[in-house]
Scaffold this motif. Structure first.
Motif, short mmCIF file in Angstrom:
data_model
loop_
_atom_site.label_atom_id
_atom_site.label_comp_id
_atom_site.label_asym_id
_atom_site.label_seq_id
_atom_site.Cartn_x
_atom_site.Cartn_y
_atom_site.Cartn_z
N HIS A 16 1.14 -1.18 -0.08
CA HIS A 16 0.08 -0.16 -0.19
C HIS A 16 0.85 0.93 -0.07
N TRP A 17 0.51 2.60 -0.21
CA TRP A 17 0.97 3.58 -0.09
C TRP A 17 0.27 4.58 0.81
N VAL A 18 1.24 5.34 1.21
CA VAL A 18 0.50 5.76 2.60
C VAL A 18 0.44 7.08 2.03
N ASP A 19 -0.36 7.84 2.46
CA ASP A 19 0.40 9.70 2.64
C ASP A 19 0.90 10.27 4.07
N SER A 20 1.66 11.54 3.96
CA SER A 20 1.74 12.11 5.34
C SER A 20 1.20 12.08 6.53
N THR A 21 -0.41 11.55 6.41
CA THR A 21 -1.21 11.07 7.38
C THR A 21 -1.28 9.98 8.07
N GLY A 22 -0.53 8.51 6.85
CA GLY A 22 -0.73 7.37 7.02
C GLY A 22 -2.18 6.96 6.51
N LYS A 23 -2.63 7.35 5.79
CA LYS A 23 -3.99 7.08 4.72
C LYS A 23 -3.31 6.57 4.40
N ILE A 24 -4.16 4.94 3.76
CA ILE A 24 -3.90 4.35 2.14
C ILE A 24 -4.19 5.24 1.00
N VAL A 25 -3.39 5.98 -0.38
CA VAL A 25 -3.95 6.06 -0.75
C VAL A 25 -3.40 5.85 -2.75
N GLY A 26 -3.26 4.81 -2.23
CA GLY A 26 -3.17 3.43 -4.12
C GLY A 26 -2.40 2.20 -3.14
N THR A 27 -3.12 1.26 -3.79
CA THR A 27 -2.21 -0.07 -3.94
C THR A 27 -1.77 -0.75 -5.59
N THR A 28 -0.48 -1.35 -5.19
CA THR A 28 -0.06 -2.23 -6.44
C THR A 28 0.42 -3.76 -5.63
N SER A 29 0.12 -4.89 -6.00
CA SER A 29 0.19 -5.53 -6.64
C SER A 29 0.74 -6.53 -7.63
N TYR A 30 1.33 -7.38 -7.92
CA TYR A 30 2.20 -7.92 -8.54
C TYR A 30 1.99 -9.99 -8.86
N VAL A 31 2.32 -10.32 -9.30
CA VAL A 31 2.28 -12.20 -9.10
C VAL A 31 3.94 -12.21 -9.34
N GLN A 32 4.81 -12.86 -8.24
CA GLN A 32 5.80 -12.98 -8.55
C GLN A 32 6.71 -14.30 -8.55
N THR A 33 7.10 -14.91 -10.14
CA THR A 33 7.48 -16.24 -10.18
C THR A 33 8.91 -16.36 -10.16
N THR A 34 9.05 -17.19 -9.54
CA THR A 34 10.59 -17.55 -9.65
C THR A 34 10.99 -19.43 -9.89
N ALA A 35 11.53 -19.73 -10.67
CA ALA A 35 12.03 -21.29 -10.93
C ALA A 35 13.55 -21.01 -10.99
N GLY A 36 13.84 -21.98 -10.44
CA GLY A 36 15.45 -22.57 -9.78
C GLY A 36 15.71 -23.65 -10.64
N GLN A 37 16.27 -23.60 -10.85
CA GLN A 37 16.94 -25.03 -11.27
C GLN A 37 18.81 -25.76 -10.79
N ALA A 38 19.24 -26.51 -10.77
CA ALA A 38 20.35 -27.33 -10.33
C ALA A 38 21.13 -28.15 -11.77
#
Length: 310
Positions: A16-38
């Motif tokens: 969440h993004w908050v302003d100087s008073t602590g109020k939520i003014v925006g939300t950013t979400s995403y999907v993180q995909t990690t693939a590992g290989q040996a």
């Protein structure tokens, strides 16, 4: 986690993004995909991480947004080793806007450690590893798992290799196999109907079919004690096989489960099964076990279990 040699993590993250008073003014979400290989024959583990499917509601800012690997040392059963090394890709998108603009972008991290810093005769290094997504002060750790690097002389490869070690590996046999289906059927009965197996023992319960009741590799070349235990397994198997030997045993071997090349083999107690089977099938199954030990990097004392498929 998928196997000793592959890792996958898919998670949705939001902040969440908050302003100087602590109020939520925006939300950013995403999907993180990690693939590992040996990869085989390298003391390395590779991570590739993608950030995608962004959803921005309200206010957002184009802040720094790098994905990097992080690692630490370990005090494990083989001894203590320092943190693994980590090399992070230079072309990793550095801002939120760059990630959103390039849906195919990935951040690459390589974890490694020279065998000179490893411990024990197998040159083992164990390290917890993870990715850290760093949007300014909103650091987010994900794709957390453990790796093990080794250079065991009795496994495949001349340099060594790495595995993801927070999974109990399994060896699979099939009852429909023309090479060793009879052995698979014997193991299936041992695991699922131990009361129908030989020797007959009240309350028999045979381990090896699940991750919570695993088997333990016994490498007889490890030391004199391991060689002695292997011979004790052979003797205990032979003693149990003698009373049931067919009058004509031509072309037959006495098969045992748990395997003689495990600490849970016949010498460990009464929770085992023996059965006379076709020699070629028994030896095929034994060859499969030995090859799997080597290729799946099963060290002496490593845990594993057996799966039987149709």
């Amino acid at each position: 986690m998928i196997s000793h040699f592959q890792y996958c993590s898919v998670k949705k993250q939001a902040f969440h993004w908050v302003d100087s008073t602590g109020k939520i003014v925006g939300t950013t979400s995403y999907v993180q995909t990690t693939a590992g290989q040996a990869p085989q024959d390298y003391r390395e583990i590779y991570y590739q991480t993608n950030l995608g499917y962004f959803d921005v509601v309200g206010y957002s800012a184009d802040l720094p947004f790098a994905v990097v690997g992080t690692t630490a040392g370990d005090s494990g059963p083989n001894g203590s080793n320092p943190p693994c090394g980590v090399i992070n890709s230079a072309n990793n998108p550095k801002t939120l806007a760059q990630w959103r603009a390039n849906g195919n972008a990935v951040a690459v991290s390589v974890f490694d450690q020279n065998k000179s810093l490893a411990v024990g005769r197998d040159f083992v290094s164990r390290c917890p590893v993870a990715t850290v997504t760093a949007p300014g002060t909103l650091d987010y750790m994900d794709a957390v798992t453990g790796i093990r690097l080794d250079s065991a002389s009795y496994l495949e490869g001349t340099v060594g290799s790495g595995i993801f070690d927070r999974v109990t590996p399994n060896l699979t046999y099939s009852t429909s196999s023309t090479a060793h289906g009879a052995v698979a059927a014997h193991i299936f009965t041992a695991l699922n109907n131990p009361g129908a197996t030989t020797p007959v023992v009240a309350g028999k319960s045979i381990p090896g079919g699940t991750a919570d009741r695993p088997l333990t590799r016994l490498y007889e070349g490890w030391d004199a004690a391991a060689a002695s235990q292997r011979q004790k397994n052979i003797t205990a198997k032979d003693n149990a096989c003698a009373p049931i030997k067919p009058a004509d045993s031509t072309g037959l071997d006495c098969d045992e489960f748990p395997f003689g090349a495990t600490r849970e083999g016949p010498a460990a107690g009464s929770n085992f099964s023996v059965k006379y089977l076709d020699s070629s099938q028994n030896r095929s199954a034994g060859g499969t076990l030995g090859t799997w030990y080597t290729k799946d990097r099963i060290l002496h004392k490593d845990k594993f279990f057996v799966k039987i498929t149709p």
